[in-house]
Design an enzyme around this catalytic site. Structure first.
Site, PDB file in Angstrom:
ATOM      1  N   ASP A 291      36.864  39.896  50.100  1.00  0.00           N
ATOM      2  CA  ASP A 291      36.916  39.321  48.751  1.00  0.00           C
ATOM      3  C   ASP A 291      35.493  38.901  48.413  1.00  0.00           C
ATOM      4  OD1 ASP A 291      38.865  38.737  46.561  1.00  0.00           O
ATOM      5  OD2 ASP A 291      37.782  36.836  46.636  1.00  0.00           O
TER       6      ASP A 291
ATOM      7  N   ASP B  73      25.738  45.016  39.872  1.00  0.00           N
ATOM      8  CA  ASP B  73      24.477  45.467  40.474  1.00  0.00           C
ATOM      9  C   ASP B  73      23.350  45.691  39.449  1.00  0.00           C
ATOM     10  OD1 ASP B  73      25.383  45.304  43.059  1.00  0.00           O
ATOM     11  OD2 ASP B  73      25.902  47.425  43.235  1.00  0.00           O
TER      12      ASP B  73
HETATM   13  P1  ITT Z   1      40.037  44.562  45.752  1.00  0.00           P
HETATM   14  O1  ITT Z   1      40.524  43.179  45.363  1.00  0.00           O
HETATM   15  O2  ITT Z   1      41.092  45.610  45.701  1.00  0.00           O
HETATM   16  O3  ITT Z   1      39.274  44.545  47.066  1.00  0.00           O
HETATM   17  P2  ITT Z   1      38.194  44.128  43.561  1.00  0.00           P
HETATM   18  O4  ITT Z   1      37.041  44.898  42.960  1.00  0.00           O
HETATM   19  O5  ITT Z   1      39.205  43.523  42.605  1.00  0.00           O
HETATM   20  O6  ITT Z   1      38.942  45.044  44.659  1.00  0.00           O
HETATM   21  P3  ITT Z   1      37.388  41.472  44.358  1.00  0.00           P
HETATM   22  O7  ITT Z   1      38.623  40.780  43.883  1.00  0.00           O
HETATM   23  O8  ITT Z   1      36.801  41.087  45.686  1.00  0.00           O
HETATM   24  O9  ITT Z   1      37.595  43.041  44.497  1.00  0.00           O
HETATM   25  O10 ITT Z   1      36.293  41.348  43.208  1.00  0.00           O
HETATM   26  C1  ITT Z   1      35.033  41.731  43.468  1.00  0.00           C
HETATM   27  C2  ITT Z   1      34.262  41.885  42.154  1.00  0.00           C
HETATM   28  O11 ITT Z   1      32.988  41.246  42.319  1.00  0.00           O
HETATM   29  C3  ITT Z   1      33.962  43.356  41.902  1.00  0.00           C
HETATM   30  O12 ITT Z   1      34.950  43.970  41.125  1.00  0.00           O
HETATM   31  C4  ITT Z   1      32.602  43.271  41.206  1.00  0.00           C
HETATM   32  O13 ITT Z   1      32.779  42.944  39.842  1.00  0.00           O
HETATM   33  C5  ITT Z   1      31.948  42.086  41.908  1.00  0.00           C
HETATM   34  N1  ITT Z   1      31.223  42.546  43.108  1.00  0.00           N
HETATM   35  C6  ITT Z   1      31.589  42.395  44.412  1.00  0.00           C
HETATM   36  N2  ITT Z   1      30.717  42.996  45.222  1.00  0.00           N
HETATM   37  C7  ITT Z   1      29.787  43.555  44.425  1.00  0.00           C
HETATM   38  C8  ITT Z   1      28.649  44.330  44.661  1.00  0.00           C
HETATM   39  O14 ITT Z   1      28.304  44.707  45.883  1.00  0.00           O
HETATM   40  N3  ITT Z   1      27.917  44.712  43.614  1.00  0.00           N
HETATM   41  C9  ITT Z   1      28.256  44.369  42.360  1.00  0.00           C
HETATM   42  N4  ITT Z   1      29.337  43.669  42.039  1.00  0.00           N
HETATM   43  C10 ITT Z   1      30.102  43.251  43.066  1.00  0.00           C
END
Ligand code: ITT
Length: 190
Positions: free
Chosen positions: A66, A148
């Site tokens: 997460d 990003d």
């Molecule tokens: P899952 O819950 O299915 O894993 P998700 O994309 O909804 O997928 P999260 O709830 O963890 O995952 O939300 C993470 C969000 O944070 C993601 O959609 C991006 O908007 C941001 N994010 C996370 N890691 C990132 C990265 O490496 N680069 C850019 N944005 C990122």
């Protein structure tokens, strides 16, 4: 060994597979029906919810990520709401830039919490990775995903979306957390 990667985000799957430095572990997608309710109030809680959801469907090793962007001047927002801050990735970026309009303090960090559940349902390992940086004034670059294009990591004058993928995977919050998970698996499980 096989580990279920408890995510529906294909970008995470791609990055995690690229960061992996061992052939002893293979990440596979969650079974059909994986649709966790992210009701937690912290990254750690949501990561546990996602890992448990995959474990309930499989009773096998399950790893969840997460993650999100925390901006100092916005009191840590979007934080756990990063994926839900607006309808599309583009609109999420626009919302952040609008909220930071005229604000000098651009400090921010990405956080990634990972939880690994063992086949008996216990929490085998949990950890966090952080990548510090700042939010620039306009989006630049096309690599990576999410926020990003507006995030410049500390020590760089480019956004993560302008860096080659292997460079992101060396410095990212996700790689910092995953290195700890891999170390745990290599020393305690394999
Ligand atoms: P899952 O819950 O299915 O894993 P998700 O994309 O909804 O997928 P999260 O709830 O963890 O995952 O939300 C993470 C969000 O944070 C993601 O959609 C991006 O908007 C941001 N994010 C996370 N890691 C990132 C990265 O490496 N680069 C850019 N944005 C990122």
């Amino acid at each position: 060994m096989k580990i279920i990667l408890s995510t529906s985000n294909p970008h995470k799957v791609k990055e995690i597979n690229e960061i992996m430095d061992t052939n002893d572990v293979e990440f596979i997608l969650p079974p059909d029906g994986f649709d966790p309710d992210e009701t937690g109030t912290t990254f750690a809680e949501n990561s546990l919810i996602k890992a448990k959801t995959a474990w309930e469907l499989s009773h096998d090793w399950s790893l969840a990520d997460d993650s999100g962007l925390c901006i100092d001047a916005l009191g840590g927002q979007p934080g756990i709401y990063s994926a839900r801050y607006a309808e599309t990735p583009q609109k999420r970026i626009e919302r952040v830039l609008k909220e930071l309009d005229g604000i000098k303090n651009r400090k921010a960090h990405f956080t990634c919490c990972m939880t690994l559940i063992a086949p008996d349902g216990s929490i085998a390992f949990a950890c966090e990775g952080i990548c510090k940086g700042s939010i620039i004034e306009e989006a630049k670059g096309t690599n990576g995903f999410g926020y990003d294009p507006i995030f410049m990591p500390e020590g760089y004058n480019k956004t993560i979306a302008e860096l080659p993928e292997d460079e992101k995977n060396r410095i990212s919050h996700r790689s910092k957390a995953l290195v700890k998970v891999i170390d745990y698996i290599k020393t305690q499980v394999l």
